[in-house]
Design a protein around this motif. Structure first.
Motif, PDB file in Angstrom:
ATOM      1  N   THR A   6     -10.764 -43.042  27.055  1.00  0.00           N
ATOM      2  CA  THR A   6     -10.926 -44.494  26.966  1.00  0.00           C
ATOM      3  C   THR A   6     -11.792 -44.988  28.106  1.00  0.00           C
ATOM      4  O   THR A   6     -11.938 -44.325  29.142  1.00  0.00           O
ATOM      5  CB  THR A   6      -9.565 -45.214  27.021  1.00  0.00           C
ATOM      6  N   ASP A   7     -12.379 -46.192  27.935  1.00  0.00           N
ATOM      7  CA  ASP A   7     -13.191 -46.784  29.003  1.00  0.00           C
ATOM      8  C   ASP A   7     -12.297 -47.577  29.945  1.00  0.00           C
ATOM      9  O   ASP A   7     -11.054 -47.558  29.832  1.00  0.00           O
ATOM     10  CB  ASP A   7     -14.303 -47.661  28.418  1.00  0.00           C
ATOM     11  N   ALA A   8     -12.928 -48.270  30.896  1.00  0.00           N
ATOM     12  CA  ALA A   8     -12.175 -49.004  31.914  1.00  0.00           C
ATOM     13  C   ALA A   8     -11.307 -50.108  31.312  1.00  0.00           C
ATOM     14  O   ALA A   8     -10.319 -50.529  31.925  1.00  0.00           O
ATOM     15  CB  ALA A   8     -13.139 -49.597  32.948  1.00  0.00           C
ATOM     16  N   ASN A   9     -11.671 -50.574  30.109  1.00  0.00           N
ATOM     17  CA  ASN A   9     -10.894 -51.637  29.454  1.00  0.00           C
ATOM     18  C   ASN A   9      -9.842 -51.097  28.491  1.00  0.00           C
ATOM     19  O   ASN A   9      -9.185 -51.862  27.790  1.00  0.00           O
ATOM     20  CB  ASN A   9     -11.846 -52.575  28.699  1.00  0.00           C
ATOM     21  N   GLY A  10      -9.712 -49.764  28.464  1.00  0.00           N
ATOM     22  CA  GLY A  10      -8.715 -49.176  27.590  1.00  0.00           C
ATOM     23  C   GLY A  10      -9.175 -48.936  26.165  1.00  0.00           C
ATOM     24  O   GLY A  10      -8.385 -48.538  25.314  1.00  0.00           O
ATOM     25  N   ASN A  11     -10.470 -49.157  25.883  1.00  0.00           N
ATOM     26  CA  ASN A  11     -10.998 -48.928  24.540  1.00  0.00           C
ATOM     27  C   ASN A  11     -11.404 -47.462  24.376  1.00  0.00           C
ATOM     28  O   ASN A  11     -11.974 -46.858  25.291  1.00  0.00           O
ATOM     29  CB  ASN A  11     -12.218 -49.820  24.302  1.00  0.00           C
ATOM     30  N   LYS A  12     -11.120 -46.908  23.218  1.00  0.00           N
ATOM     31  CA  LYS A  12     -11.441 -45.507  22.967  1.00  0.00           C
ATOM     32  C   LYS A  12     -12.943 -45.302  22.930  1.00  0.00           C
ATOM     33  O   LYS A  12     -13.682 -46.058  22.297  1.00  0.00           O
ATOM     34  CB  LYS A  12     -10.824 -45.052  21.650  1.00  0.00           C
ATOM     35  N   LEU A  13     -13.421 -44.253  23.643  1.00  0.00           N
ATOM     36  CA  LEU A  13     -14.841 -43.949  23.660  1.00  0.00           C
ATOM     37  C   LEU A  13     -15.276 -43.355  22.338  1.00  0.00           C
ATOM     38  O   LEU A  13     -14.535 -42.609  21.689  1.00  0.00           O
ATOM     39  CB  LEU A  13     -15.162 -42.965  24.788  1.00  0.00           C
ATOM     40  N   ALA A  14     -16.525 -43.677  21.975  1.00  0.00           N
ATOM     41  CA  ALA A  14     -17.118 -43.041  20.803  1.00  0.00           C
ATOM     42  C   ALA A  14     -17.246 -41.543  21.078  1.00  0.00           C
ATOM     43  O   ALA A  14     -17.356 -41.125  22.236  1.00  0.00           O
ATOM     44  CB  ALA A  14     -18.485 -43.651  20.518  1.00  0.00           C
ATOM     45  N   PRO A  15     -17.238 -40.723  20.030  1.00  0.00           N
ATOM     46  CA  PRO A  15     -17.259 -39.267  20.229  1.00  0.00           C
ATOM     47  C   PRO A  15     -18.379 -38.768  21.135  1.00  0.00           C
ATOM     48  O   PRO A  15     -18.139 -37.950  22.031  1.00  0.00           O
ATOM     49  CB  PRO A  15     -17.405 -38.728  18.802  1.00  0.00           C
ATOM     50  N   ASP A  16     -19.618 -39.251  20.922  1.00  0.00           N
ATOM     51  CA  ASP A  16     -20.725 -38.780  21.765  1.00  0.00           C
ATOM     52  C   ASP A  16     -20.532 -39.198  23.225  1.00  0.00           C
ATOM     53  O   ASP A  16     -20.821 -38.431  24.151  1.00  0.00           O
ATOM     54  CB  ASP A  16     -22.054 -39.320  21.247  1.00  0.00           C
ATOM     55  N   ASP A  17     -20.056 -40.414  23.439  1.00  0.00           N
ATOM     56  CA  ASP A  17     -19.806 -40.869  24.807  1.00  0.00           C
ATOM     57  C   ASP A  17     -18.711 -40.025  25.466  1.00  0.00           C
ATOM     58  O   ASP A  17     -18.801 -39.677  26.649  1.00  0.00           O
ATOM     59  CB  ASP A  17     -19.392 -42.344  24.812  1.00  0.00           C
ATOM     60  N   ALA A  18     -17.684 -39.698  24.704  1.00  0.00           N
ATOM     61  CA  ALA A  18     -16.601 -38.875  25.227  1.00  0.00           C
ATOM     62  C   ALA A  18     -17.092 -37.472  25.563  1.00  0.00           C
ATOM     63  O   ALA A  18     -16.692 -36.879  26.575  1.00  0.00           O
ATOM     64  CB  ALA A  18     -15.459 -38.808  24.216  1.00  0.00           C
ATOM     65  N   ARG A  19     -17.987 -36.929  24.744  1.00  0.00           N
ATOM     66  CA  ARG A  19     -18.541 -35.606  25.025  1.00  0.00           C
ATOM     67  C   ARG A  19     -19.372 -35.607  26.296  1.00  0.00           C
ATOM     68  O   ARG A  19     -19.338 -34.656  27.081  1.00  0.00           O
ATOM     69  CB  ARG A  19     -19.389 -35.129  23.838  1.00  0.00           C
ATOM     70  N   ILE A  20     -20.138 -36.669  26.509  1.00  0.00           N
ATOM     71  CA  ILE A  20     -20.936 -36.768  27.736  1.00  0.00           C
ATOM     72  C   ILE A  20     -20.025 -36.851  28.956  1.00  0.00           C
ATOM     73  O   ILE A  20     -20.261 -36.187  29.979  1.00  0.00           O
ATOM     74  CB  ILE A  20     -21.873 -37.992  27.658  1.00  0.00           C
TER      75      ILE A  20
END
Length: 268
Positions: free
Chosen positions: A64-78
């Protein structure tokens, strides 16, 4: 990174012009060309990292990002790639203390001075009006020197500033909160001292008196240790990511963008 060419590809994978146009909306710039160039740079960096994540068989973790939202798959992989491949040291207390001692001026609270003023409005471009305003200010200074308690009354009667309603009181002034000539004159005064000369600024001519003064103090190391450590670790991480991207770029065929040392959006 310099000029963007028509075709842009990273490791044989072309970046679509439509993707660059869409990404450009996230890069406000002076011209559309600059926005497009920044967007292309960001997408090249992104593709470099995703290509490396593919090579290392990194799957998308549940992040998740700083606001608690789940990262998109590509962002999470990075994020997972950088976590795995980029290692930076922690800033211990000794390292933070050295930084504190070398930059102690950064950790001082500002000096603040209560200010009173009377403004005679005039444009510096109007030499005659400016001269009249200066003469009026000199006259008020003489009156206040003879009768200090008259300052508030004179401000309410004569000042062109809205502070006239408070007898000319501007409240507490810190560094950078007002125009330079006013600030320079104010901070040179002792507590309760009237500036003996009119002070000229782009707003007109001021009569200035300093009120209560609170000198700035250096914050103790213990109060800023964690902030220093966080800053140093973030700076170290950014540098390490920049170096990592440069290594990846040197090992990858990139078309359309001249790729040099990187300090772009993903590094920040």
């Amino acid at each position: 990174m310099d000029e963007v060419m028509e075709k842009i590809s990273v490791g044989g994978i072309e970046i679509a012009q439509s993707d660059i146009a869409a990404e450009a909306q996230n890069h406000p710039s002076g011209t559309p060309e600059e926005a497009r160039a920044s967007a292309a740079e960001a997408l090249v960096v992104r593709r470099l990292l995703l290509n490396e994540a593919d090579r290392l068989h990194i799957a998308a973790p549940d992040l998740t990002d700083a606001n608690g939202n789940k990262l998109a798959p590509d962002d999470a992989r990075i994020e997972a790639l950088l976590e795995q491949e980029v290692k930076t040291p922690t800033a211990d207390s000794a390292v933070a203390k050295r930084f504190y001692e070398q930059h102690e001026d950064r950790f001082s609270s500002p000096t603040i001075v209560e200010a009173e003023h009377i403004l005679f409005a005039a444009s510096p471009d109007d030499e005659f009006a400016y001269s009249l305003a200066t003469g009026d200010a000199r006259g008020v200074i003489r009156k206040v020197q003879a009768e200090p308690d008259a300052f508030g009354k004179l401000a309410r009667e004569l000042s062109a500033c809205s502070s006239k309603e408070q007898g000319g009181n501007l409240g507490q002034i810190g560094s950078g909160q007002t125009v330079e000539p006013f600030e320079k004159a104010l901070f040179a005064l002792a507590e309760g001292e009237l500036c003996a000369q009119p002070v000229k600024s782009r707003f007109g001519v001021h009569v200035i008196r300093a009120g209560r003064r609170v000198e700035g103090e250096t914050l103790p190391f213990e109060a800023v240790e964690q902030k220093i450590a966080d800053y140093l670790e973030e700076a170290s991480f950014r540098k390490a990511v920049s170096q990592y991207l440069s290594i990846l770029a040197s090992q990858t065929e990139i078309e359309g963008v001249a790729f040099e040392a990187v300090d772009g959006p993903l590094v920040q």
